[in-house]
Design a protein around this motif. Structure first.
Motif, PDB file in Angstrom:
ATOM      1  N   TRP A   1      -5.856  -6.666  -1.778  1.00  0.00           N
ATOM      2  CA  TRP A   1      -6.452  -5.678  -2.670  1.00  0.00           C
ATOM      3  C   TRP A   1      -5.545  -4.460  -2.793  1.00  0.00           C
ATOM      4  CZ3 TRP A   1     -11.177  -6.753  -4.994  1.00  0.00           C
ATOM      5  CH2 TRP A   1     -11.894  -7.828  -4.456  1.00  0.00           C
ATOM      6  N   HIS A   2      -5.802  -3.687  -3.833  1.00  0.00           N
ATOM      7  CA  HIS A   2      -5.160  -2.379  -4.017  1.00  0.00           C
ATOM      8  C   HIS A   2      -6.231  -1.358  -4.374  1.00  0.00           C
ATOM      9  CE1 HIS A   2      -0.908  -3.527  -3.919  1.00  0.00           C
ATOM     10  NE2 HIS A   2      -1.236  -4.605  -4.613  1.00  0.00           N
ATOM     11  N   LEU A   3      -6.005  -0.136  -3.935  1.00  0.00           N
ATOM     12  CA  LEU A   3      -6.717   1.030  -4.432  1.00  0.00           C
ATOM     13  C   LEU A   3      -5.710   1.887  -5.183  1.00  0.00           C
ATOM     14  CD1 LEU A   3      -8.852   2.014  -1.315  1.00  0.00           C
ATOM     15  CD2 LEU A   3      -9.799   1.506  -3.579  1.00  0.00           C
ATOM     16  N   SER A   4      -6.160   2.524  -6.230  1.00  0.00           N
ATOM     17  CA  SER A   4      -5.313   3.503  -6.910  1.00  0.00           C
ATOM     18  C   SER A   4      -6.172   4.710  -7.257  1.00  0.00           C
ATOM     19  CB  SER A   4      -4.665   2.922  -8.169  1.00  0.00           C
ATOM     20  OG  SER A   4      -5.615   2.738  -9.201  1.00  0.00           O
TER      21      SER A   4
ATOM     22  N   ALA B   1       4.321   7.027   3.217  1.00  0.00           N
ATOM     23  CA  ALA B   1       3.554   6.931   4.454  1.00  0.00           C
ATOM     24  C   ALA B   1       2.068   6.908   4.192  1.00  0.00           C
ATOM     25  CB  ALA B   1       3.912   8.108   5.380  1.00  0.00           C
ATOM     26  N   ASP B   2       1.629   7.589   3.128  1.00  0.00           N
ATOM     27  CA  ASP B   2       0.191   7.659   2.879  1.00  0.00           C
ATOM     28  C   ASP B   2      -0.288   6.593   1.910  1.00  0.00           C
ATOM     29  OD1 ASP B   2       1.314   8.644   0.608  1.00  0.00           O
ATOM     30  OD2 ASP B   2       0.041  10.425   0.470  1.00  0.00           O
ATOM     31  N   SER B   3       0.494   5.532   1.737  1.00  0.00           N
ATOM     32  CA  SER B   3       0.057   4.431   0.876  1.00  0.00           C
ATOM     33  C   SER B   3      -0.575   3.288   1.674  1.00  0.00           C
ATOM     34  CB  SER B   3       1.228   3.896   0.054  1.00  0.00           C
ATOM     35  OG  SER B   3       2.246   3.401   0.899  1.00  0.00           O
ATOM     36  N   LYS B   4      -0.528   3.389   2.996  1.00  0.00           N
ATOM     37  CA  LYS B   4      -1.074   2.337   3.843  1.00  0.00           C
ATOM     38  C   LYS B   4      -2.596   2.448   3.916  1.00  0.00           C
ATOM     39  CE  LYS B   4      -0.764   0.323   8.472  1.00  0.00           C
ATOM     40  NZ  LYS B   4      -0.154   0.436   9.818  1.00  0.00           N
ATOM     41  N   VAL B   5      -3.262   1.306   3.905  1.00  0.00           N
ATOM     42  CA  VAL B   5      -4.721   1.233   3.993  1.00  0.00           C
ATOM     43  C   VAL B   5      -5.085   0.547   5.304  1.00  0.00           C
ATOM     44  CG1 VAL B   5      -6.836   0.351   2.952  1.00  0.00           C
ATOM     45  CG2 VAL B   5      -4.964   1.152   1.497  1.00  0.00           C
ATOM     46  N   GLU B   6      -5.923   1.208   6.095  1.00  0.00           N
ATOM     47  CA  GLU B   6      -6.414   0.614   7.335  1.00  0.00           C
ATOM     48  C   GLU B   6      -7.690  -0.165   7.040  1.00  0.00           C
ATOM     49  OE1 GLU B   6      -4.823   0.664  10.074  1.00  0.00           O
ATOM     50  OE2 GLU B   6      -3.306   2.187   9.631  1.00  0.00           O
TER      51      GLU B   6
ATOM     52  N   PHE C   1      -8.900  -3.205  -7.207  1.00  0.00           N
ATOM     53  CA  PHE C   1      -8.581  -4.448  -7.897  1.00  0.00           C
ATOM     54  C   PHE C   1      -7.802  -5.371  -6.961  1.00  0.00           C
ATOM     55  CE2 PHE C   1      -5.549  -1.121  -8.779  1.00  0.00           C
ATOM     56  CZ  PHE C   1      -4.304  -1.703  -8.586  1.00  0.00           C
ATOM     57  N   PRO C   2      -7.912  -6.686  -7.196  1.00  0.00           N
ATOM     58  CA  PRO C   2      -7.156  -7.638  -6.373  1.00  0.00           C
ATOM     59  C   PRO C   2      -5.697  -7.688  -6.810  1.00  0.00           C
ATOM     60  CG  PRO C   2      -8.413  -8.825  -8.007  1.00  0.00           C
ATOM     61  CD  PRO C   2      -8.782  -7.379  -8.168  1.00  0.00           C
ATOM     62  N   GLU C   3      -4.844  -8.016  -5.869  1.00  0.00           N
ATOM     63  CA  GLU C   3      -3.427  -8.146  -6.179  1.00  0.00           C
ATOM     64  C   GLU C   3      -3.213  -9.345  -7.097  1.00  0.00           C
ATOM     65  OE1 GLU C   3       0.497  -7.521  -3.537  1.00  0.00           O
ATOM     66  OE2 GLU C   3      -0.774  -9.184  -2.893  1.00  0.00           O
TER      67      GLU C   3
ATOM     68  N   SER D   1      -2.108   2.295  -3.551  1.00  0.00           N
ATOM     69  CA  SER D   1      -1.999   1.924  -2.143  1.00  0.00           C
ATOM     70  C   SER D   1      -1.155   0.678  -1.963  1.00  0.00           C
ATOM     71  CB  SER D   1      -3.393   1.676  -1.565  1.00  0.00           C
ATOM     72  OG  SER D   1      -3.895   0.420  -2.003  1.00  0.00           O
ATOM     73  N   ASP D   2      -0.734   0.454  -0.743  1.00  0.00           N
ATOM     74  CA  ASP D   2      -0.161  -0.828  -0.369  1.00  0.00           C
ATOM     75  C   ASP D   2      -1.255  -1.896  -0.421  1.00  0.00           C
ATOM     76  OD1 ASP D   2       2.281   0.335   0.093  1.00  0.00           O
ATOM     77  OD2 ASP D   2       1.952   0.573   2.256  1.00  0.00           O
ATOM     78  N   PRO D   3      -0.892  -3.166  -0.525  1.00  0.00           N
ATOM     79  CA  PRO D   3      -1.932  -4.207  -0.484  1.00  0.00           C
ATOM     80  C   PRO D   3      -2.599  -4.267   0.885  1.00  0.00           C
ATOM     81  CG  PRO D   3       0.255  -5.193  -0.431  1.00  0.00           C
ATOM     82  CD  PRO D   3       0.459  -3.742  -0.697  1.00  0.00           C
ATOM     83  N   PHE D   4      -3.880  -4.546   0.874  1.00  0.00           N
ATOM     84  CA  PHE D   4      -4.629  -4.724   2.124  1.00  0.00           C
ATOM     85  C   PHE D   4      -5.521  -5.950   1.986  1.00  0.00           C
ATOM     86  CE2 PHE D   4      -7.039  -1.865  -0.580  1.00  0.00           C
ATOM     87  CZ  PHE D   4      -8.344  -2.321  -0.494  1.00  0.00           C
ATOM     88  N   ARG D   5      -5.746  -6.621   3.109  1.00  0.00           N
ATOM     89  CA  ARG D   5      -6.445  -7.904   3.105  1.00  0.00           C
ATOM     90  C   ARG D   5      -7.907  -7.722   3.484  1.00  0.00           C
ATOM     91  NH1 ARG D   5      -4.667 -13.033   1.302  1.00  0.00           N
ATOM     92  NH2 ARG D   5      -5.801 -14.660   2.391  1.00  0.00           N
ATOM     93  N   VAL D   6      -8.807  -8.188   2.620  1.00  0.00           N
ATOM     94  CA  VAL D   6     -10.229  -8.307   2.925  1.00  0.00           C
ATOM     95  C   VAL D   6     -10.706  -9.611   2.313  1.00  0.00           C
ATOM     96  CG1 VAL D   6     -12.544  -7.365   2.640  1.00  0.00           C
ATOM     97  CG2 VAL D   6     -10.637  -5.819   3.020  1.00  0.00           C
TER      98      VAL D   6
END
Length: 325
Positions: free
Chosen positions: A38-41, A2-7, A53-55, A28-33
């Motif tokens: 992208w991912h955060l770890s 549940a806490d892997s989602k990025v807003e 880093f980018p997916e 994190s889950d992938p997020f679009r910008v």
């Protein structure tokens, strides 16, 4: 999880982590910008390590991003100020390209913000990378294009014209405010009690209506290259007469490009008359340093009948200099 989602918003991504324990790694889950996912770890042991880093995929491989960004970390509900990174500007391809070590202990629920200040696409040919987002320069360029389009329509459609220009072979309509803004000579005509102010008529009898339209097209920002090239000598004379300095420079630059034995004496005369030092220098160089005076000898007699005395003296000095060499 549940806490892997990025807003995300347009340029800001926020990752809320419920509980990060020691010796653990979260991704994190992938997020679009922009055009990338992208991912955060985050990794926690003695330090807290944050990666952006980018997916992996075709887009990040063929068009890797150059990201300018800032990272912030803070506890949810805590009173501590966020731990803020410097501004980073890096080419990012994988999780190995960027890591931010944070020498601070965070407990409980965390928030990691990444704010993208700019995103560019890295080029493979060494050319300058371009931002994917409109910036101040791009916005100004867009506004300038819109303004020039409006000005061109005002001229082409005759919208609310208030002055007539009489030429050698016809008349055109224009706007006194625009003419005054581009030329101090026109401004003086309309500002003082001259006949042009009273009658709203300008007589330019030494220019054709076609060349006058080219002049107005330049003033209104919509001139075509072929019209400029065809009328450039007439435009040079008008630019000198009405003190339009940028047009005068453009004409000189154009006349420098195609000097030959057929036009060199005419160009030299124009250069002398309108004080175009670069054009005069190039014409004299063409005639004497390159020895092309012999190719233009058939036109010399007519040229000397009308040439200024000081110009002929300068040409004679060039002849002497060439003999010394």
């Amino acid at each position: 999880m549940a806490d892997s989602k990025v807003e995300t918003t347009a340029r800001l991504a926020q990752w809320k982590i419920d509980n990060l324990v020691n010796n653990s790694i979260r991704k994190s889950d992938p997020f679009r910008v922009g055009m990338w996912n992208w991912h955060l770890s985050v990794e926690k042991n003695r330090y807290l390590y944050v990666r952006l880093f980018p997916e992996a995929g075709r887009i990040s491989k063929e068009q890797p991003p150059i990201a300018m960004f800032v990272l912030r970390i803070f506890n949810i509900g805590g009173s501590r100020r966020p731990w803020t990174s410097p501004v980073h500007n890096k080419l990012l391809r994988s999780s190995e390209d960027f890591v931010w070590p944070v020498d601070s202990s965070f407990h409980g629920r965390l928030v990691i913000d990444v704010e993208f200040l700019d995103l560019k696409v890295a080029t493979m040919n060494g050319a300058e990378a371009c931002s994917i987002w409109p910036n101040e320069g791009a916005m100004q360029l867009q506004a300038t294009k819109g303004a020039l389009k409006c000005l061109s329509r005002m001229l082409d459609d005759g919208l609310h014209t208030d002055v007539t220009i009489n030429t050698a072979n016809g008349s055109v309509r224009a706007h006194r405010a625009i003419l005054a803004a581009r030329s101090p000579v026109f401004e003086s005509m309309f500002l003082h009690d001259l006949k042009e102010k009273e009658s709203s008529v300008i007589n330019i009898e030494d220019i054709s209506v076609e060349a006058c339209m080219a002049l107005l097209s330049y003033i209104y920002g919509g001139i075509k290259h072929e019209d400029f090239w065809y009328h450039r000598v007439a435009l040079l004379r008008a630019a000198d007469k009405y003190d339009i300095g940028d047009l005068k420079e453009s004409c000189e630059e154009s006349l420098l490009e195609d000097i030959d034995s057929k036009n060199v004496l005419e160009r030299l005369q124009e250069a002398w008359l309108f004080q175009l030092s670069r054009l005069k220098k190039k014409c004299l160089m063409y005639l004497f340093d390159f020895g092309k005076i012999y190719d233009a000898r058939e036109d010399l007699s007519a040229f000397f009948q009308h040439a200024d005395r000081e110009l002929m003296i300068e040409m004679f000095q060039e002849v002497l200099n060439s003999w010394r060499l």
